[in-house]
Design an enzyme around this catalytic site. Structure first.
Site, PDB file in Angstrom:
ATOM      1  N   ARG A 100      -7.631   8.553  -9.489  1.00  0.00           N
ATOM      2  CA  ARG A 100      -8.019   8.932  -7.926  1.00  0.00           C
ATOM      3  C   ARG A 100      -7.202   9.042  -6.690  1.00  0.00           C
ATOM      4  NH1 ARG A 100      -7.657   7.714  -2.383  1.00  0.00           N
ATOM      5  NH2 ARG A 100      -9.065   7.859  -1.185  1.00  0.00           N
ATOM      6  N   THR A 146      -0.716   2.651   4.983  1.00  0.00           N
ATOM      7  CA  THR A 146      -0.672   3.942   4.695  1.00  0.00           C
ATOM      8  C   THR A 146       0.154   4.438   5.066  1.00  0.00           C
ATOM      9  OG1 THR A 146      -2.302   4.987   2.894  1.00  0.00           O
ATOM     10  CG2 THR A 146      -1.408   6.631   4.338  1.00  0.00           C
ATOM     11  N   THR A 152       2.007   7.307   0.704  1.00  0.00           N
ATOM     12  CA  THR A 152       0.297   5.202   0.263  1.00  0.00           C
ATOM     13  C   THR A 152       0.618   5.454  -1.576  1.00  0.00           C
ATOM     14  OG1 THR A 152      -2.136   5.045   0.616  1.00  0.00           O
ATOM     15  CG2 THR A 152      -1.323   7.652  -0.219  1.00  0.00           C
ATOM     16  N   THR A 168      -5.221   7.781   8.473  1.00  0.00           N
ATOM     17  CA  THR A 168      -5.184   6.174   7.321  1.00  0.00           C
ATOM     18  C   THR A 168      -6.528   6.332   7.002  1.00  0.00           C
ATOM     19  OG1 THR A 168      -4.037   4.634   6.876  1.00  0.00           O
ATOM     20  CG2 THR A 168      -4.699   4.945   8.475  1.00  0.00           C
ATOM     21  N   GLY A 169      -6.906   5.096   6.012  1.00  0.00           N
ATOM     22  CA  GLY A 169      -8.548   5.321   5.818  1.00  0.00           C
ATOM     23  C   GLY A 169      -8.657   5.051   4.784  1.00  0.00           C
ATOM     24  N   SER A 196       0.740  -1.312  -0.466  1.00  0.00           N
ATOM     25  CA  SER A 196      -0.044   0.153  -0.303  1.00  0.00           C
ATOM     26  C   SER A 196       1.003   1.004   0.127  1.00  0.00           C
ATOM     27  CB  SER A 196      -1.241  -0.123   1.121  1.00  0.00           C
ATOM     28  OG  SER A 196      -0.024  -0.529   2.198  1.00  0.00           O
TER      29      SER A 196
HETATM   30  C1  SD4 Z   1      -5.937   7.014   0.462  1.00  0.00           C
HETATM   31  N1  SD4 Z   1      -6.078   7.446   3.161  1.00  0.00           N
HETATM   32  O1  SD4 Z   1      -5.781   6.968  -0.141  1.00  0.00           O
HETATM   33  C2  SD4 Z   1      -5.243   6.373   1.832  1.00  0.00           C
HETATM   34  C3  SD4 Z   1      -5.745   5.074   1.837  1.00  0.00           C
HETATM   35  C4  SD4 Z   1      -4.886   4.641   3.227  1.00  0.00           C
HETATM   36  O2  SD4 Z   1      -4.891   3.133   5.228  1.00  0.00           O
HETATM   37  O3  SD4 Z   1      -4.499   5.544   3.775  1.00  0.00           O
HETATM   38  N2  SD4 Z   1      -5.265   3.736   3.772  1.00  0.00           N
HETATM   39  O4  SD4 Z   1      -7.979   7.609   0.750  1.00  0.00           O
END
Ligand code: SD4
Length: 333
Positions: free
Chosen positions: A220, A192, A210, A243-244, A90
């Site tokens: 995106r 990330t 990330t 994150t997320g 990731s």
């Molecule tokens: C995103 N926040 O591209 C990042 C992905 C991520 O854990 O953090 N995943 O939306």
């Protein structure tokens, strides 16, 4: 598929639930559960914190600070460890591609003076965080995107390389068979990487890098390279990284919100909890189906971490101890 539906169905895909609970040893929101952490001062400086279980990265950052290096050098080089790690799917090399098979990276960095740099939709360059730093230091701009970012990186001496490893290509090919753009759960032990450090001068810097949501739509961009969303640092107050599901972080300007809440007097833990509540309490929030996690530090070296779901973690290097801490979370069974 309409964009809204795609984002919703993509939400679990990029969340990166961490299943390696055995290495997790305490609960930031419930300190009484954490014998090990309660034995040491919780706000000793310097320190390094990062999202997920990334002890090699925090180790690198810590070493830089111990050698008298700046927090800025520490967060850059700490993040670079994960970017170079091909097994992590990731971040950087080996990151899972978008739904067309292209690995595209987002990253940003912010220093003690409020300067920042970012790259979005960067291809073929492993160390996106270092390109972001070059944007900050070598251009009059804050953010470069896509081909322009890649050309800039090459002009700065970065070597282009194929970031799609065989393992990630195989994962993408498997995903394509039945995907219908529906989510699969990412069971990696990290995702990330966002990192914050306070150096021996007491100065704070942060970085975030990330490959974004796995199998995202082409083009995106998430929260990670957006100053104020994926990262914010105010050297007078503290810093935060997220994150997320980036769309939800962007909609609430999450990291800036956390820092502003700390400015108003909240502890890092309280500020992270409030920022998660803002997402969860939005009308018709679909929060049960996506993850967001924040980590934060204030100028005193107090830290906090909080998420919507279980299994989010923060790695903290402080007092010579490098440990992964399970974050408290809002959805309790
Ligand atoms: C995103 N926040 O591209 C990042 C992905 C991520 O854990 O953090 N995943 O939306």
């Amino acid at each position: 598929m309409k964009r809204r539906n795609f984002i919703k169905s993509a939400s679990i895909t990029g969340v990166g639930f961490t299943i390696s609970a055995s290495i997790l040893n305490c609960n930031e929101g419930n300190p009484e559960k954490n014998d090990k952490a309660s034995a040491i001062p919780t706000n000793a400086l310097p320190l390094v914190i990062a999202t997920w279980d990334v002890k090699e990265s925090t180790q690198k950052a810590w070493e830089i600070i111990q050698d008298g290096g700046s927090a800025l050098d520490a967060v850059e080089q700490g993040c670079m460890v994960e970017e170079a790690n091909e097994k992590g799917q990731s971040v950087g090399k080996g990151g899972l591609p978008d739904r067309d098979g292209n690995v595209t990276l987002d990253a940003c960095i912010m220093d003690k003076n409020g300067n920042c740099g970012a790259v979005v939709y960067l291809q073929n360059i492993t160390h996106a965080v270092s390109v972001a730093r070059k944007v900050m230091e070598e251009t009059p701009h804050v953010m470069l995107a896509g081909n322009g970012a890649q050309q800039f990186a090459i002009a700065q001496g970065f070597e282009p390389e194929n970031l799609l490893t065989e393992a990630s290509k195989k994962a993408w090919e498997n995903w394509k068979i039945n995907s219908e753009y529906k989510p699969i759960i990412n069971i990696e032990n990290h995702d990330t990487i966002g990192m914050l450090a306070i150096d021996q001068n007491g100065d704070i810097s942060g970085a975030c890098t990330t490959s974004g949501l796995a199998y995202k739509m082409a083009g995106r961009v998430g929260d990670s390279p957006i100053i104020g969303s994926g990262l914010f640092v105010d050297n007078e107050i503290g810093g935060c990284v997220a994150t997320g599901l980036g769309e939800e972080v962007i909609k609430t300007v999450g990291s800036f919100l956390v820092v502003e809440l700390m400015r108003q007097g909240k502890t890092p833990q309280q500020a992270c909890e409030e920022a998660i509540s803002r997402i969860v309490n939005k009308p018709n929030s679909d929060y049960k189906n996506f993850q967001v996690g924040y980590i934060a530090v204030n100028k005193k070296g107090e830290t906090g971490s909080y998420a919507i779901h279980q299994y989010f973690s923060m790695t903290k290097f402080q007092n010579g101890l490098n440990e992964t801490i399970q974050a408290d979370y809002i959805i309790k069974a």
